[in-house]
Design an enzyme around this catalytic site. Structure first.
Site, mmCIF file in Angstrom:
data_model
loop_
_atom_site.group_PDB
_atom_site.id
_atom_site.type_symbol
_atom_site.label_atom_id
_atom_site.label_comp_id
_atom_site.label_asym_id
_atom_site.label_seq_id
_atom_site.Cartn_x
_atom_site.Cartn_y
_atom_site.Cartn_z
ATOM 1 N N ASP A 43 46.240 104.794 -52.696
ATOM 2 C CA ASP A 43 45.458 104.744 -51.102
ATOM 3 C C ASP A 43 44.885 106.102 -50.681
ATOM 4 O O ASP A 43 45.001 106.756 -51.002
ATOM 5 C CB ASP A 43 46.191 103.907 -49.756
ATOM 6 C CG ASP A 43 45.732 104.066 -48.751
ATOM 7 O OD1 ASP A 43 45.691 102.882 -48.469
ATOM 8 O OD2 ASP A 43 45.212 105.036 -47.905
ATOM 9 N N LYS A 73 38.759 102.409 -47.769
ATOM 10 C CA LYS A 73 38.328 102.481 -46.872
ATOM 11 C C LYS A 73 37.218 102.466 -45.564
ATOM 12 O O LYS A 73 36.979 103.711 -46.683
ATOM 13 C CB LYS A 73 39.479 102.537 -45.495
ATOM 14 C CG LYS A 73 40.926 102.062 -46.327
ATOM 15 C CD LYS A 73 41.918 102.370 -45.304
ATOM 16 C CE LYS A 73 43.299 103.047 -45.587
ATOM 17 N NZ LYS A 73 42.998 103.962 -46.367
ATOM 18 N N HIS A 106 38.351 100.464 -41.763
ATOM 19 C CA HIS A 106 39.735 101.604 -41.637
ATOM 20 C C HIS A 106 40.002 101.644 -39.689
ATOM 21 O O HIS A 106 41.633 101.214 -40.060
ATOM 22 C CB HIS A 106 38.885 103.415 -41.783
ATOM 23 C CG HIS A 106 39.609 104.041 -41.722
ATOM 24 N ND1 HIS A 106 39.290 104.846 -42.879
ATOM 25 C CD2 HIS A 106 41.781 104.126 -41.836
ATOM 26 C CE1 HIS A 106 40.441 106.229 -42.626
ATOM 27 N NE2 HIS A 106 41.976 104.937 -42.220
#
Length: 216
Positions: A43, A73, A106
């Site tokens: 991530d 993101k 995000h």
């Protein structure tokens, strides 16, 4: 590793390696070590400033692209339809990849929510093109998720949220289950209770709390 099925049909590994607060010069070796430890889910985010290093670590790993789940993101400075398109392309270039497995907003731009909706609309088109296998949101409230669904007709595949033994967000998790949105915990080992102090208190740290240590 156990996986979960997203509402798009894609599989996501249950445990991921996050690179928030990992300096670029540390990220390559950290992610390579994670791959060696058999993590297959990483991530990152535009705001972390280390997408390029995640891509470098992946290429050094020798793993097949289909064997690794990579998510990133979009930051709020790129919210709007056009901004999201450009921001996504920039992330792909930095990662050195043709697609990401999941792409998230995000956080909501609360004061300018129309920009948030424009960005998510762009993401639905990115997903339809196959350049993101799934899309989702992070740090959104129930009302904000409803607004996204109402505006686009698309249900996010996942919602990433602070979730750990001291912040369980049960009503939000129930809403996600009702709408087939997978809940993903960011920082399940304590989140902000550990990030912003050099000496987390034992009673507020999942790694030292007596009840949790006993269970472990």
């Amino acid at each position: 590793m156990q996986t979960f099925k997203l509402n798009t049909g894609a599989d996501i590994p249950a445990i991921g390696f996050g690179v928030y607060r990992a300096a670029p010069e540390e990220t390559v070796e950290a992610v390579k070590a994670a791959f060696e430890a058999r993590y297959r889910h990483v991530d990152t985010a535009a705001a972390y400033m280390n997408e390029e290093q995640v891509g470098e670590a992946f290429r050094a790993s020798g793993l097949a692209r289909e064997d690794v789940f990579i998510e990133s993101k979009l930051w709020i400075s790129d919210y709007t339809y056009d901004g999201a398109m450009h921001g996504f392309d920039r992330s792909l270039r930095k990662l050195g990849m043709d697609y990401v497995d999941r792409y998230l907003l995000h956080q909501p731009a609360t004061e300018e929510f129309e920009r948030t909706l424009g960005a998510f609309k762009a993401m639905t088109e990115i997903a339809a093109s196959g350049r993101a296998r799934a899309i989702g949101v992070s740090n959104f409230s129930i009302d904000q998720i409803k607004a996204v669904i109402d505006a686009t007709g698309v249900v996010p595949a996942t919602k990433q949220v602070e979730l750990h033994p001291f912040l369980t967000n049960a009503p939000l998790a129930a809403f996600h289950r009702e709408h087939d949105i997978l809940t993903q915990a960011w920082s399940p080992i304590g989140g902000v209770t550990r990030y912003f102090t050099e000496d987390p208190k034992p009673e507020g740290d999942p790694l030292t709390h007596l009840t949790i240590v006993e269970i472990a």
